[in-house]
Write an enzyme that holds these catalytic residues in place. Structure first.
Site, mmCIF file in Angstrom:
data_model
loop_
_atom_site.group_PDB
_atom_site.id
_atom_site.type_symbol
_atom_site.label_atom_id
_atom_site.label_comp_id
_atom_site.label_asym_id
_atom_site.label_seq_id
_atom_site.Cartn_x
_atom_site.Cartn_y
_atom_site.Cartn_z
ATOM 1 N N ASP A 1 4.082 -8.636 11.082
ATOM 2 C CA ASP A 1 3.807 -9.637 10.061
ATOM 3 C C ASP A 1 3.164 -8.918 8.882
ATOM 4 O O ASP A 1 2.349 -8.015 9.067
ATOM 5 C CB ASP A 1 2.861 -10.736 10.569
ATOM 6 C CG ASP A 1 2.785 -11.885 9.562
ATOM 7 O OD1 ASP A 1 3.683 -12.741 9.576
ATOM 8 O OD2 ASP A 1 1.842 -11.902 8.745
ATOM 9 N N GLU B 1 1.519 -9.523 4.764
ATOM 10 C CA GLU B 1 1.079 -10.394 3.677
ATOM 11 C C GLU B 1 1.419 -9.638 2.403
ATOM 12 O O GLU B 1 1.403 -8.398 2.381
ATOM 13 C CB GLU B 1 -0.416 -10.689 3.772
ATOM 14 C CG GLU B 1 -0.850 -11.387 5.057
ATOM 15 C CD GLU B 1 -0.136 -12.696 5.351
ATOM 16 O OE1 GLU B 1 0.235 -13.399 4.389
ATOM 17 O OE2 GLU B 1 0.071 -13.009 6.533
ATOM 18 N N HIS C 1 -2.148 -16.885 7.942
ATOM 19 C CA HIS C 1 -1.829 -16.074 6.765
ATOM 20 C C HIS C 1 -2.654 -14.801 6.695
ATOM 21 O O HIS C 1 -2.882 -14.273 5.611
ATOM 22 C CB HIS C 1 -1.921 -16.884 5.463
ATOM 23 C CG HIS C 1 -0.981 -18.031 5.423
ATOM 24 N ND1 HIS C 1 0.388 -17.874 5.419
ATOM 25 C CD2 HIS C 1 -1.194 -19.367 5.432
ATOM 26 C CE1 HIS C 1 0.967 -19.054 5.402
ATOM 27 N NE2 HIS C 1 0.031 -19.976 5.419
ATOM 28 N N ASP D 1 -1.155 -13.865 12.563
ATOM 29 C CA ASP D 1 0.215 -14.385 12.526
ATOM 30 C C ASP D 1 1.143 -13.582 13.442
ATOM 31 O O ASP D 1 2.017 -14.144 14.099
ATOM 32 C CB ASP D 1 0.755 -14.407 11.094
ATOM 33 C CG ASP D 1 0.178 -15.560 10.272
ATOM 34 O OD1 ASP D 1 -0.611 -16.353 10.813
ATOM 35 O OD2 ASP D 1 0.535 -15.661 9.087
#
Length: 172
Positions: free
Chosen positions: A11, A13, A149, A154
């Site tokens: 994951d 960001e 997030h 996540d």
């Protein structure tokens, strides 16, 4: 005896949603053997550009937090080593994989991994659900998540979903 499969549940960001314009601010890689989490890695990344305020509101990742974080080129080798020989798993794999390929491309390196998208898997296994967003699946399956997030939380939630879907798939 067959060689044990390895999955790198990833994951990221970012500073926004456009691969060509935006940059990665955080990455998490959760290594999974098909039954359980066997290792995890997480780091903030200095995107070398400003993080928009709406992204900071959503992720909690601020410009100050990434100011002294490593640059992508400084963590690229770690990402390669941790995902090597593993199936790249992500919720909306096109997004995470696309950003990683773009970052590696900027370094002159081709990043290629077999991919498995948990959004696609979820649509196939749970066609009755109206939404297959990570948020909705977390709620639907009552998965405990501390910081939505944020890459590691996540990725761990995606690992939980992955385990549920793959064990369900084996039992049918």
């Amino acid at each position: 005896m067959s060689k044990e499969k390895k999955y790198a549940i990833v994951d990221i960001e970012t500073t926004g949603g456009l691969v060509k314009r935006d940059k990665i601010t955080e990455i998490a890689i959760v290594l999974h053997n098909g039954q359980e989490v066997i290792d995890q890695y997480q780091t903030l990344i200095n995107p070398e550009r400003s993080i928009p305020s709406y992204i900071t509101e959503m992720t909690g990742i601020s410009n100050d937090m990434v100011a002294d974080a490593p640059l992508f080129c400084e963590v690229a080798k770690e990402i390669v080593l941790r995902t090597e020989g593993a199936v790249f798993v992500a919720h909306n794999a096109r997004f995470d994989y696309g950003f990683l390929r773009e970052e590696f491309g900027r370094l002159g390196y081709a990043f290629t991994r077999k991919q498995l998208c948990t959004v696609r898997l979820s649509r196939k296994m749970y066609p009755e659900l109206r939404s297959h967003s990570l948020e909705n699946l977390i709620r639907h399956f009552s998965i405990k998540v501390k910081n939505r997030h944020r890459a590691l939380d996540d990725a761990l939630a995606t690992a939980e979903l992955f385990k549920m879907m793959t064990s369900m798939d084996r039992s049918s």
